[in-house]
Design a protein around this motif. Sequence first.
Motif, mmCIF file in Angstrom:
data_model
loop_
_atom_site.group_PDB
_atom_site.id
_atom_site.type_symbol
_atom_site.label_atom_id
_atom_site.label_comp_id
_atom_site.label_asym_id
_atom_site.label_seq_id
_atom_site.Cartn_x
_atom_site.Cartn_y
_atom_site.Cartn_z
ATOM 1 N N ALA A 181 0.835 -1.207 0.000
ATOM 2 C CA ALA A 181 0.000 0.000 0.000
ATOM 3 C C ALA A 181 0.868 1.254 0.000
ATOM 4 O O ALA A 181 0.573 2.230 -0.716
ATOM 5 C CB ALA A 181 -0.938 0.000 1.197
ATOM 6 N N ARG A 184 2.432 1.630 -3.458
ATOM 7 C CA ARG A 184 1.456 2.121 -4.423
ATOM 8 C C ARG A 184 1.193 3.612 -4.226
ATOM 9 O O ARG A 184 1.118 4.368 -5.193
ATOM 10 C CB ARG A 184 0.155 1.327 -4.313
ATOM 11 C CG ARG A 184 -0.876 1.745 -5.363
ATOM 12 C CD ARG A 184 -2.192 1.033 -5.204
ATOM 13 N NE ARG A 184 -2.147 -0.326 -5.721
ATOM 14 C CZ ARG A 184 -2.163 -1.411 -4.983
ATOM 15 N NH1 ARG A 184 -2.211 -1.301 -3.647
ATOM 16 N NH2 ARG A 184 -2.130 -2.611 -5.526
ATOM 17 N N ASP A 185 1.085 4.051 -2.983
ATOM 18 C CA ASP A 185 0.878 5.480 -2.709
ATOM 19 C C ASP A 185 2.057 6.305 -3.225
ATOM 20 O O ASP A 185 1.864 7.365 -3.830
ATOM 21 C CB ASP A 185 0.695 5.711 -1.210
ATOM 22 C CG ASP A 185 -0.648 5.207 -0.697
ATOM 23 O OD1 ASP A 185 -1.542 4.965 -1.535
ATOM 24 O OD2 ASP A 185 -0.800 5.059 0.529
ATOM 25 N N ASP A 186 3.283 5.823 -2.967
ATOM 26 C CA ASP A 186 4.473 6.542 -3.444
ATOM 27 C C ASP A 186 4.487 6.621 -4.965
ATOM 28 O O ASP A 186 4.814 7.664 -5.547
ATOM 29 C CB ASP A 186 5.747 5.846 -2.960
ATOM 30 C CG ASP A 186 5.986 6.033 -1.475
ATOM 31 O OD1 ASP A 186 5.314 6.893 -0.872
ATOM 32 O OD2 ASP A 186 6.844 5.312 -0.919
ATOM 33 N N GLU A 189 1.752 8.991 -6.255
ATOM 34 C CA GLU A 189 2.163 10.379 -5.989
ATOM 35 C C GLU A 189 3.243 10.811 -6.976
ATOM 36 O O GLU A 189 3.231 11.944 -7.475
ATOM 37 C CB GLU A 189 2.680 10.490 -4.557
ATOM 38 C CG GLU A 189 3.072 11.907 -4.163
ATOM 39 C CD GLU A 189 3.539 12.012 -2.726
ATOM 40 O OE1 GLU A 189 4.052 13.086 -2.356
ATOM 41 O OE2 GLU A 189 3.390 11.025 -1.973
#
Length: 205
Positions: A181, A184-186, A189
């Motif tokens: 997670a 994926r966020d990195d 972004e």
Amino acid sequence: MKAPPFPSTYPVTRRKAVLTDTTAPRPTANENHLLINAFAAQSHSPLVTLSKRIADCGCNVVEARVATLGRDVSVLVLAIGSWDAIAKLESALARYEREEQLRLLYFRTSQKQLQTNLLPYVVEVIAADKAGILYQIAEFFLHHGITIEQLQSTRYRAMQTGADMFSAQITIGIPSTTHIAALRDDFLEFCDGLNLDAIMDPMKF
């Protein structure tokens, strides 16, 4: 023996490399591998002739990939066979290159080692084309210690608007210790910062 010159519009440079991996286990009698990459004009694709010569030498094809890039075709083949069969294939490839208008690169290798600690994920990216997109994506994964297993990218013109577009489909191997997670966020972004439309999903097969 120097190969005869070909037309200047399609210069031929033959390079044969011998790579030695001292950490790899010694291949068994029938598990010698030869990695072959042949390049030729699209109208003279080497796929049929190359695969026939592999079979004629008593070798088999483990993997094969064909890609058309520009006006040329690239055929990438991993062949397997006994030591004698692979040696025979190397001699046949030398003759093949002299007879045909193509570029040929081949060398001994070994089968891919299993990496059970890597989770396969698929990444898709679409964006307005601009210089450096592929480099920045590759650098992101390198920085995070993630291997790129397969990649295909293309530049095309959108049918509806005529805009120059970039598209990439990437298979990556994520270490099982990675927090998915957070990664994926990195990544999303990172893509937002470059105005890239992207997804990252687990491979389902």
